[in-house]
Design an enzyme around this catalytic site. Structure first.
Site, short mmCIF file in Angstrom:
data_model
loop_
_atom_site.label_atom_id
_atom_site.label_comp_id
_atom_site.label_asym_id
_atom_site.label_seq_id
_atom_site.Cartn_x
_atom_site.Cartn_y
_atom_site.Cartn_z
N GLY B 491 0.81 -1.21 0.00
CA GLY B 491 0.00 0.00 0.00
C GLY B 491 0.84 1.26 0.00
N GLN B 492 2.11 1.10 0.37
CA GLN B 492 2.99 2.27 0.41
C GLN B 492 3.41 2.68 -0.99
OE1 GLN B 492 4.05 -0.74 0.20
NE2 GLN B 492 6.13 -1.08 0.90
N GLY B 493 3.29 1.75 -1.95
CA GLY B 493 3.61 2.11 -3.33
C GLY B 493 5.08 1.93 -3.68
N SER B 530 9.85 -3.14 6.34
CA SER B 530 9.42 -2.62 7.64
C SER B 530 10.21 -1.36 7.93
CB SER B 530 9.67 -3.66 8.73
OG SER B 530 11.06 -3.88 8.86
N ALA B 531 9.81 -0.71 9.01
CA ALA B 531 10.57 0.43 9.52
C ALA B 531 10.76 1.53 8.48
CB ALA B 531 11.93 -0.03 10.05
N SER B 532 9.82 1.64 7.55
CA SER B 532 9.92 2.67 6.51
C SER B 532 11.30 2.65 5.86
CB SER B 532 9.63 4.06 7.09
OG SER B 532 8.39 4.05 7.74
N LYS B 725 14.23 10.07 2.73
CA LYS B 725 14.16 9.32 3.99
C LYS B 725 12.89 8.48 3.96
CE LYS B 725 16.03 13.30 6.55
NZ LYS B 725 15.85 14.23 7.67
N GLY B 726 12.79 7.55 4.88
CA GLY B 726 11.52 6.83 5.05
C GLY B 726 10.50 7.78 5.65
N GLU B 729 5.67 6.36 8.83
CA GLU B 729 5.16 6.21 10.18
C GLU B 729 5.02 7.54 10.92
OE1 GLU B 729 7.15 2.41 11.88
OE2 GLU B 729 8.40 3.11 10.23
#
Lengths: 165, 782, 284
Positions: B491-493, B530-532, B725-726, B729
């Site tokens: 979903g984050q693409g 995970s963790a962006s 950057k991530g 979240e």
């Protein structure tokens, strides 16, 4: 069904996305499960299976309903339109606007959102933001693309009114 | 939901974005998006496995019990039932697994440690038969005095969630504390000498569940070669591959994980849960076995750790922090999963992004007989941020400062340490800019209508501290390209970004770049999604693979054309020849010549940890967010109306503005979930009382703030491609703190327990009124 | 094992219900029944679908004396009906809080009102509008006031071999205003923590319908007429009158909260209803 005597089967003849279909299902089979498992139409999704999330929204005789709360047998003689039916001629303007607005994230709720939004727009070509929220508040999105979806519906309404382009 | 003034409309205008040459930062349309709108996207439950047998799980209605016997005779008589699998049908001792502790049994062995833990599985020809038979299973059990709260788990003589035998050599095995963490710097006693004001309070953060709209499931198919194909919508396919291989005893090449895109995951689909059981069942049945979960079953599979925090904080009269003491107990559940890491990593930033001379943070991961908690967007940070941000406001109120001013006075500047000592962590962004922007966008300081209040808060979260992502990019002879990247697109693409990077680097139009993922049999290794981390880690790997392709194009072009390699150069999307600039696809075509073929580039991004660092290494980056909320409180009912919600994230560089907005808005609203309405409620048997969608409330369209505004601060200072950057979240890290402060300003009453339900707000107001009446009576007494 | 039956006459439906000896369930919208089927809290031997019965009362009939609602009228149709919107604003407000658009396209007023849930959203409004209901059995039809219909949670005067075939709403007297107020845990679709409908007539007589504050929905009246100039007096009267509420603590709210909220909502509903007396129509 090959459950071998577990359930009496019910013959149900219905129209799905314009085609006549006949399925034999046990009485407790929901329209959602029948669409997905008997007819291979997996665009309608299963999440809560109790009418709270809207992921299974379809049109039954043109009205938006939760397919998980309809028995397949009830649809005998009726017309069902699923998200696949809405998309038969390629992406609709509404689906395009979902993409343009960034409304599509994981995508699991999106077929239900599209059907609910299409139903709204057919009945109300110029919904206010409040009306859009209310009309879609039975469709959960855990990615919470809510504001994006509202934008998509607004853009579609504008496009259908010829406000742009 | 007015249009965000922070983002000019044209920034999100898609006109021509997709057809144009690569444009990093443009709002490119989502890869795979169209299929997601038409229903054509296949999630795991949509995949067809003709001839597969169906599996249903058997549970008992208590959270802690010894299993006395299992009677499957009635279940086996249901037509279509093929088998019933209990602990007796599985290896003994029961195999256990887990990302950090090997404590989770494949199937409950001897006892049940949380409500919903499966004790048996029914295998049948149809789902109907499997479920009907599962209801006919008779499980005799003796309920044990399970521990369902932190207090119960920590009480002397408490029931031990884990038999000490499964924690051999662990000095804490006789307690329900699985792990603890201690971070200290400075001298708190000395700092108190320079302190004018001290605030000390207890805070609680509820257990909440991920509630992915896709409940998910697992299908395991035995292969003719004796291996297993495992279909599961996991975030970490390679961890699942390793877990199955190790539990079953197969080489990695015999376990092929297909990971269909998760329909929402949020951390809940990272680690293996029921897949090892399904692998054993499929091997036993010698045929494909399919388990599709219900939403209720996801409540039993994943949740966020609840947390109780005691915080004691000192300030000078100017509002400067002098010391901060935090004791945080994370209620992690019945098995470790990744929860000890959640505790350690979350509490590492429990002092917030502030300049504090003396800090003592002590945290514990406390086991209870509840759903095992796991990673959940924010990874332990939102819990401690709730306490620390509320403490800042408590100090500010005593000192007559406002929430913005006290943060201005304490927020670290770029390069300044907010964690001190041997494992120091320093600000890697201009965080003040986000704070100021959030204040400006919310209209901080403007007059407030009656019963309204504003709050502002900040949050940080460490990114990954080590990691490895590998990628392949194939540039084909017609100039199109295929990326192999193991990131799960939940979903984050992620895939859209890989397209953008390839388009930018190789000059291929975005719509001619495809991405392969979700198959450990064809796609190179990726540690996790995970963790962006993926933009930074996988993004860098894809970038490097593209540059590898460019070098190879240059070399072969030299060889094919005879132009000396020294006279050639490469640049994003181009080969520079003595005769001028050639588009890279054109140069590739010439270089490949009549035999055609393709270029294969490889990229790797590896971050090695540091053995002596308490987190195993420095974070690759920090997510920083500032959130400001304006709320209107109905004082009679306790209902909150969010009139404005602003979220500003420090993103480095927006690679895709549209996806950043989607992530920020989504995280902001998810943050409102645990701040306003979400909580798992248990009864005295440890059962979840609000099991399912009817009584577990998540935000709907009507719960979105009237105005939701997100903005990004871009300083191009991240470690990812193009300074990124991530970002996935940030917007939920400090939602609770901002909302709590806003409610406090609106009502004059401070609430320290989440969620801020109407009833909780009402009760706090009622109690405050009762107190002030009592005070008035006291004062008027003779 | 559940079977499905779609009779074409009321007599057939009643015979089928009777033949199952209490094991059958009537189906209209199915929005409660299917949830029960899924959780196996209801395991009927027979589901009797009423939607194809030809001789049931029509979905809605408007007469001089009021309206008559048959078993198949959906919440959506009810809330959109111009006469209902004009005369029964509390009922429209209540119907619009039932679930989502998709739920309201299926759920029937009769089903929502008559399955015995103490928290049914439409019941307080129906009580305020003095609804009565018709119950058909093979022995014939009887009519009872709605406020006598509820016996306890999920227990009503409608026996397992009977059907509610109609809800009758008398025409409100001229100058009667009504309003509905509800409290939920979130702003979106939710089940009621407390709900209150109020009706105020031209002379200030106040009638209240209360949901989710006892084992069954309650109807009560205030002794003194409404006086817009004396809200403190109204608050005192409500405080006393609403002692009849006996809410429990459950997952949606505590007893104390419900006790307090029924008073707040009642006051708000009364003020809104009183405001509507002049126009007699819903505010936009």
């Amino acid at each position: 069904m090959s459950a071998g005597g577990l359930h009496d089967l019910q013959t149900v003849a219905l129209t799905v996305n314009g085609s006549e279909r006949t399925v034999a299902v046990p009485a407790h089979r929901t329209l959602l499960d029948a669409l997905r498992d008997e007819m291979g139409l997996t665009g309608s999704k299963t999440c809560c299976a109790e009418g709270e999330c809207g992921a299974c929204t379809v049109l039954l005789d043109g009205r938006a309903v939760n397919a998980c709360l309809v028995l397949c047998a009830e649809a005998d003689g009726h017309e069902v339109t699923t998200v696949e039916g809405l998309s038969e001629r390629g992406l609709t303007d509404l689906q395009e606007e979902f993409l343009n607005a960034g409304a599509v994230q994981c995508g699991f709720c999106i077929p239900g959102q599209v059907v609910s939004a299409e139903y709204l727009l057919r009945g109300n070509p110029s919904p206010s933001e409040e009306q859009i929220r209310e009309a879609l508040s039975g469709n959960l999105c855990r990615c919470a693309g809510y504001q994006r979806i509202v934008r998509a519906v607004q853009a579609t309404a504008a496009r259908r009114r010829g406000d742009r382009g | 939901m007015a249009e965000a003034p922070a983002r000019p409309a044209d920034e999100l205008d898609l006109q021509a974005a997709n057809g144009s040459p690569a444009r990093i930062g443009r709002p490119v349309l989502r890869y795979g998006g169209a299929d997601r709108t038409t229903g054509a996207q296949r999630f795991v439950a949509d995949l067809s496995f003709p001839g597969a047998s169906q599996v249903a799980l058997v549970t008992i209605p208590v959270g802690c019990a010894e299993i006395v016997g299992v009677d499957s005779s009635q279940a086996r008589r249901v037509p279509g039932v093929l088998d019933v699998v209990t602990a007796a049908e599985l290896p003994s001792p029961m195999p256990r697994f887990g990302p950090s502790h090997q404590d989770r049994p494949v199937l409950a062995a001897g006892g049940v440690n949380f409500h919903g833990e499966p004790v048996a599985a029914v295998v049948a020809e149809t789902t109907d038969a499997a479920q009907a038979a599962a209801r006919l299973m008779r499980v005799d059990f003796r309920e044990l005095p399970g521990v369902y709260t932190l207090d119960a788990a920590l009480a002397p003589g408490a029931h031990l969630v884990h038999d000490p035998s499964i924690r051999p050599g662990d000095p804490r095995a006789e307690r329900n504390v699985l792990e603890d963490a201690l971070y200290t710097w400075g001298d708190v006693a000395e700092a108190q000498a320079h302190t004018d004001v001290v605030v000390e309070h207890d805070y609680t953060f509820p257990m909440v569940t991920h509630f992915p709209i896709e409940p998910g499931g697992t299908v395991v198919v035995p292969t003719e070669q004796g291996g297993l194909d495992v279909y599961s919508p996991v975030q970490h396919p390679y961890l699942l591959q390793r877990t199955i291989a190790s539990v079953i005893g197969l080489p990695l090449n015999q376990v092929r994980v297909f990971a269909p895109d998760p329909g929402g995951a949020f951390g809940g689909k990272q680690n293996p849960k029921l897949e090892p059981l399904m692998a054993f069942i499929a091997l036993r049945m010698r045929r494909a076995c399919r388990l599709v979960l219900s939403l209720e079953e996801t409540f039993h599979a994943m949740r966020r750790a609840g947390c109780r925090i005691r915080a004691r904080t000192g300030f000078t009269r100017d509002g400067e922090l002098t010391f901060h003491e935090v004791h945080a107990d994370y209620q992690i559940g019945a098995y470790a999963d990744v929860a000890p890491r959640v505790m350690a990593k979350g509490s590492y930033v429990a002092a917030g992004p502030y300049r504090i001379p003396a800090v003592r943070i002590a945290a514990r991961a406390v086991m209870t007989n509840t759903t095992p908690s796991t990673a959940f967007r924010g990874f332990g940070s939102p819990q401690v941020a709730w306490a620390t941000e509320s403490q800042l406001d408590a100090g500010a109120r005593l000192l007559g400062l406002d929430g913005l001013e006290i943060r201005r006075r304490n927020l670290v500047a770029r390069g300044e340490a907010f964690v001190r000592g041997a494992s120091a962590a320093r600000a890697d962004g201009e965080w003040r800019e986000s704070l100021e922007k959030a204040a400006e966008l919310v209209g901080w300081g403007e007059p407030l209508a009656p019963n309204r209040g504003r709050g502002i808060a900040v949050g940080i979260k460490p990114g990954a501290t080590s990691g490895l992502s590998q990628s392949l990019v194939r540039l084909l002879c017609d100039g199109s390209a295929i990326v192999y990247a193991g990131t799960s697109d939940m979903g984050q693409g992620a895939r859209t970004l890989w397209q953008q990077i390839v388009a930018e680097e190789l000059g291929t139009p975005i719509d001619r770049v495809s991405v392969i993922s979700g198959d450990t049999g064809t796609v190179p290794f990726d540690l996790q999604t995970s963790a962006s981390r993926s933009t930074v880690f996988m993004g860098s790997a894809v970038l490097e693979a593209c540059r590898d392709v460019r070098r190879r194009v240059l070399e072969l072009y030299a060889e094919t054309t005879g132009v000396p390699a020294e006279e050639l150069d490469e640049a994003p999307g181009a080969l520079i020849t003595p005769d001028g600039r050639l588009s890279l696809p054109e140069a590739a075509r010439e270089a490949l010549g009549t035999l055609r073929g393709e270029f294969i580039g490889q990229g790797t991004r590896r971050l090695r940890g540091k053995g002596d660092h308490p987190l195993g290494g420095d974070a690759a980056f920090y997510e920083f967010n500032a959130t400001a909320i304006e709320v209107e409180v109905d004082r009679e009912t306790g209902e909150l109306l969010l009139t404005k919600h602003v979220s500003v994230s420090d993103v480095g560089t927006e690679l895709n503005a549209l996806q950043v907005v989607s992530q920020d808005e989504g995280a902001a609203i998810m943050g409102l979930g645990h701040s306003q309405m979400e909580q798992l409620l248990l009864d005295e048997h440890g059962r979840i009382r609000n099991l399912g969608a009817l009584d577990y409330r998540i935000p709907t369209f009507n719960d979105v703030p009237l105005e939701l505004v997100t903005a990004a601060v871009e300083n191009h200072d991240g470690p990812g491609p193009y300074g990124s950057k991530g970002i996935s979240e940030g917007a939920l890290l400090c939602t609770a703190g901002a909302l709590g402060a806003a409610v406090a300003q609106a009502t004059g009453v401070v609430i320290r327990d989440l969620p801020l339900t109407p009833e909780r707000v009402w009760a706090a107001l009622r109690d405050a009124e009762a107190r002030s009446r009592a005070d008035a009576e006291l004062r008027s007494a003779p | 094992m559940t079977r499905y039956y779609r009779p074409s006459s009321t007599a057939d439906a009643l015979s089928a219900l009777a033949a199952e000896g209490g094991g059958a369930r009537a189906l209209v919208g199915g929005t409660d029944l299917l949830v029960g089927l899924r959780h196996h809290t209801i395991e009927p031997t027979l589901v009797v679908d009423l939607k194809a019965i030809a001789d049931l009362p029509e979905p809605i009939a408007v007469g001089d004396g009021g309206i008559r609602v048959g078993p198949t009228l959906t919440m959506g149709e009810l809330a959109a009906h111009p006469v209902v919107r004009r005369r029964y604003p509390a009922l429209v407000e209540a119907a619009l809080t039932v679930g989502s658009v998709a739920i309201r396209n299926r759920a029937s007023l009769v089903g929502n009102a008559c399955n015995g849930s103490p928290a049914a959203d439409t019941v307080p409004a129906l009580l305020v509008h003095d609804a009565s209901i018709a119950i058909a059995s093979r022995a014939g039809e009887r009519t009872v006031p709605l406020h006598d219909f509820f016996l306890g949670p999920r227990r009503t005067l409608c026996g397992p071999d009977e059907l509610v075939t109609r809800i009758d709403l008398p025409r409100p007297p001229d100058g009667f205003g009504s309003a509905f107020r509800r409290l939920t845990r979130r702003r979106g679709v939710d089940l009621a923590t407390v709900s209150v409908a109020a009706g105020v007539d031209r002379d200030g007589r106040v009638v209240l319908g209360l949901g989710a504050v006892g084992p069954r929905p309650l109807r009560t009246e205030l002794d003194a007429p409404f006086d817009a100039a004396d809200v403190p007096g109204l608050v005192r009267a409500l405080d006393e009158r609403l002692e009849i509420a006996t809410p429990i603590s459950d997952i949606r709210g505590s007893r104390e909260y419900r006790h307090a909220m029924v008073r707040v909502l009642a006051r708000r509903a009364i003020l809104a209803a009183a405001d509507r007396r002049t126009s007699g129509e819903m505010a936009a």
